[in-house]
Design a protein around this motif. Structure first.
Motif, PDB file in Angstrom:
ATOM      1  N   GLU A  94       0.607  -1.296  -0.306  1.00  0.00           N
ATOM      2  CA  GLU A  94       0.079  -0.493  -0.450  1.00  0.00           C
ATOM      3  C   GLU A  94       1.308   1.114   0.133  1.00  0.00           C
ATOM      4  O   GLU A  94       1.921   1.723   0.799  1.00  0.00           O
ATOM      5  N   ILE A  95       0.530   1.855  -1.231  1.00  0.00           N
ATOM      6  CA  ILE A  95       1.085   3.537  -0.970  1.00  0.00           C
ATOM      7  C   ILE A  95       0.316   4.472  -1.157  1.00  0.00           C
ATOM      8  O   ILE A  95      -0.665   4.879  -1.911  1.00  0.00           O
ATOM      9  N   ASP A  96       1.126   5.311  -0.366  1.00  0.00           N
ATOM     10  CA  ASP A  96      -0.077   6.806  -0.260  1.00  0.00           C
ATOM     11  C   ASP A  96       1.179   7.575  -1.268  1.00  0.00           C
ATOM     12  O   ASP A  96       2.269   8.101  -1.478  1.00  0.00           O
ATOM     13  N   GLY A  97      -0.603   8.065  -2.219  1.00  0.00           N
ATOM     14  CA  GLY A  97      -0.102   8.613  -3.391  1.00  0.00           C
ATOM     15  C   GLY A  97       0.758  10.171  -3.160  1.00  0.00           C
ATOM     16  O   GLY A  97       0.879  10.999  -3.887  1.00  0.00           O
ATOM     17  N   ASN A 100       4.242  10.221  -1.573  1.00  0.00           N
ATOM     18  CA  ASN A 100       4.910   9.391  -2.744  1.00  0.00           C
ATOM     19  C   ASN A 100       4.784   9.831  -4.195  1.00  0.00           C
ATOM     20  O   ASN A 100       4.287   8.951  -4.952  1.00  0.00           O
ATOM     21  N   ASP A 105      10.081   7.439  -6.767  1.00  0.00           N
ATOM     22  CA  ASP A 105       9.536   6.646  -6.110  1.00  0.00           C
ATOM     23  C   ASP A 105       8.554   5.691  -7.208  1.00  0.00           C
ATOM     24  O   ASP A 105       8.289   4.656  -7.007  1.00  0.00           O
ATOM     25  N   TYR A 125      -0.233  -3.283  -5.768  1.00  0.00           N
ATOM     26  CA  TYR A 125       0.244  -2.156  -5.523  1.00  0.00           C
ATOM     27  C   TYR A 125      -1.694  -1.865  -5.552  1.00  0.00           C
ATOM     28  O   TYR A 125      -1.777  -1.415  -6.088  1.00  0.00           O
ATOM     29  N   ILE A 127      -2.088   2.056  -4.232  1.00  0.00           N
ATOM     30  CA  ILE A 127      -2.003   3.729  -4.495  1.00  0.00           C
ATOM     31  C   ILE A 127      -3.385   4.163  -4.203  1.00  0.00           C
ATOM     32  O   ILE A 127      -3.923   4.350  -5.540  1.00  0.00           O
ATOM     33  N   VAL A 130      -4.297   8.784  -5.867  1.00  0.00           N
ATOM     34  CA  VAL A 130      -3.082   8.491  -7.227  1.00  0.00           C
ATOM     35  C   VAL A 130      -3.254   9.411  -7.755  1.00  0.00           C
ATOM     36  O   VAL A 130      -2.025   9.792  -8.246  1.00  0.00           O
ATOM     37  N   PHE A 156      -5.647   1.563  -7.985  1.00  0.00           N
ATOM     38  CA  PHE A 156      -5.765   3.634  -7.529  1.00  0.00           C
ATOM     39  C   PHE A 156      -6.928   3.221  -6.946  1.00  0.00           C
ATOM     40  O   PHE A 156      -7.785   3.126  -7.561  1.00  0.00           O
TER      41      PHE A 156
END
Length: 617
Positions: A94-97, A100, A105, A125, A127, A130, A156
């Motif tokens: 899990e990515i914090d858009g 990052n 990134d 992934y 995001i 996004v 996303f």
């Protein structure tokens, strides 16, 4: 065990738990069952509607270890499901858009996708937000999204779909999440109360659900706050007192006073509300919601989820004093007030002015009611009811064509009808009249008012009519006196307009009288170009010189206008003469001498309105 907020504790773990997103849940479940799994998904919608929760459920369904294939109903017991639930899975990233956003990134993601998942079936992934990625980051991600390795899936999530580039959208399956209905949110809050052994009134839960605006996370957050000070029993009165709300009871008192036109008491109550700590913006918003609920009730809507309260709680005094139009007026008044206070000298003055206007709102009359009253008064003064106008008589195509070709004949018929109506009114009973006109005499003459049935006196002086208008009027009278047949009437009118007896003979032997030619040109123009037809009617008698027709006009404006449309006039002349013709128009010569110097103001008026002076005193 550490305390968990309701939004986290009640986060959906299955597709069936997604409230208000049945379409998304069914589509994803069917795609998993049929093994039609996309390599990229784009979830969009308002906050707190389940986008991130759906992404985690999809990740668990794809990596569930309860079977050899992805499971549309993840077990939640295997190591993969537990790791995803606890956000500790190495294969679900899990990515914090929002934090990052750079292209570096995304370059790291491109390097990682080359390696297969550690223990799961897919490397996923997720995001969030996004749309916060930079343009360069989006561009760096395009190729990877379009052709990722078979074991990589991108999900996303965004609350602002319009900020996501179209190149990203075209590579993803899009799912739009919707706001959850108030009834559904209220049901979820009731379930949360049962879990925590908390009693709650339906009215209080409806208020929380309505305040959340369709966001489940917002409703759970507000529920936790209310439950903290309710001591196990949530009521609307406790919410109103603890959160400093106005409440429907206070608004009932204020608006009942306004409906009864007690301005002094209403302004005093307003001062008490503001002194209690309620802000002006809060009071305007609460009043707008209150009046909106009144409008719904006046239209027969008593649905509690729309009103936010039971319909019986609203003041019967206000509902009886104001009609629907007046309630609409009150709502528009407060909607405009909310826009005005931003630039006002004093927002409090604006609010006090609005309350003062509400005190005489029951005297407000809409334009529709004014029109109806005027219509009734008109009928009363006429002494009779309105009678519908008779339906037009049927005309044969030939008669209709002749009528279109003779506009002056139509005017003559109207004058005849007017004269006939005047003779008929002489035999009718006198109309009602006002006593004020009984002793009214003409100014300076001592004559009795000529308007026997009442009405305004005629003006002493009128504008001198133009030569053309007086001439046409006399022709109408002459033709009306000699009205024997349609053919006779048409002939007389045409002779009066241009008494030209010259006959033109074309090469093919076709002959036409210039007067008839003028009438046909006017008739043809009257259908499609009334302005040009009017200008041609004001020309002097046409003269024929070979294949050239000449005429003149009195003003430069008419001359310039006809010269600009010479081609149109010439084409019509050639249509009826069957010959190649020319049309020339010039300015009529006038006497140079003047009885008096023309004032500059008159000259300016003539130039402004493209007119000319027809008489001097």
């Amino acid at each position: 065990m550490a305390y968990e907020v309701t939004a986290t504790r009640r986060r959906p773990q299955q597709f069936e738990d997604l409230a208000g997103q049945e379409f998304v849940a069914e589509t994803l479940k069917n795609s998993i069952k049929t093994s039609q799994i996309a390599h990229a998904y784009l979830f969009s919608g308002p906050r707190g509607c389940g986008k991130t929760s759906t992404a985690r459920i999809l990740a668990k369904a794809l990596n569930c270890q309860s079977g050899s294939e992805p499971n549309a109903n993840p077990c939640g017991e295997c190591e993969s499901c537990k790791a995803i639930t606890n956000s500790s899975s190495l294969d679900v990233i899990e990515i914090d858009g929002a934090s990052n956003t750079s292209v570096n990134d995304i370059r790291q993601i491109k390097d990682e996708v080359m390696f297969p998942p550690n223990s799961a079936r897919y490397k996923i992934y997720i995001i969030d937000e996004v749309h916060m990625l930079s343009t360069s980051a989006f561009n760096a991600l395009l190729k990877t999204i379009e052709e990722p390795p078979p074991y990589v899936i991108f999900i996303f999530a965004t609350t602002e779909l319009q900020k996501v580039p179209a190149t990203i959208k075209s590579r993803c399956q899009q799912f739009n999440f919707r706001l959850v209905p108030v009834e559904k949110v209220k049901s979820l809050l009731a379930d949360a109360c049962r879990e925590l052994n908390i009693q709650a009134d339906d009215e209080a839960l409806y208020w929380i659900a309505k305040e959340s605006g369709g966001s489940i996370r917002d409703s759970y957050t507000l529920f936790d706050q209310v439950a903290a000070f309710s001591n196990g029993y949530i009521t609307y009165e406790k919410i109103r007192d603890k959160l400093g709300l106005l409440g429907v009871d206070r608004l009932n008192t204020l608006f009942s006073t306004c409906a009864e036109s007690q301005a002094e008491n209403a302004l005093t109550q307003l001062d008490d509300l503001l002194a209690s700590g309620i802000s002006i913006e809060q009071l305007i918003l609460a009043s707008s919601e209150y009046i909106r609920s009144l409008l719904l009730i006046k239209n027969g809507i008593t649905k509690e989820s729309l009103l936010g309260q039971s319909a019986e709680r609203y003041s019967k005094t206000v509902l009886d004093c104001w009609n629907t139009i007046q309630v609409e007026r009150a709502l528009s008044l407060f909607m405009q007030l909310y826009r005005d206070i931003r630039y006002s000298l004093s927002p409090r003055y604006e609010l006090e002015l609005a309350i003062s206007r509400l005190c005489w709102l029951k005297e407000y009359i809409s334009p529709k009611e004014v029109k109806a009253a005027v219509d009734n008064a008109h009928s009363l003064l006429q002494g009779e009811k309105k009678t519908p106008s008779p339906s037009p008589k049927y005309e044969s195509p030939q008669n209709a064509k002749e009528s279109a070709y003779s506009p002056i004949q139509t005017a003559n018929t109207a004058l005849s009808s007017s004269a006939q109506s005047a003779s008929e009114r002489q035999n009718e009973k006198p109309l009602p009249r006002f006593k004020i006109f009984d002793n009214l005499h003409s100014e300076g003459q001592g004559q009795q008012n000529p308007f026997d049935n009442g009405g305004a006196m005629p003006p002493k002086e009128t504008v001198a009519p133009s030569e053309n208008f007086s001439t046409h009027t006399s022709s109408f009278e002459n033709v009306g006196n000699n009205f024997e047949s349609e053919n006779t009437n048409t002939s007389l009118l045409q002779e009066h307009i241009h008494p030209t007896t010259t006959i033109f003979t074309a090469k093919d032997g076709t002959t036409i009288q210039i007067g008839d030619l003028f009438g046909k040109v006017i008739s043809e123009l009257s259908v499609n170009n009334a302005m040009l037809a009017s200008s041609v009617m004001q020309t002097a008698p046409w003269t024929l010189n070979g294949t050239t027709i000449s005429t003149n006009v009195k003003t430069e404006y008419q001359r310039d206008f006809l010269q600009q449309n010479t081609q149109i006039i010439t084409s019509l002349i050639e249509k009826f003469t069957h010959e190649k013709m020319q049309f020339e128009v010039s300015l009529e010569k006038t006497e140079a001498k003047q009885k008096a110097e023309i004032p500059i103001q008159v000259t300016l008026l003539c130039n402004a309105f493209k007119g000319n002076i027809v008489g001097q005193q």
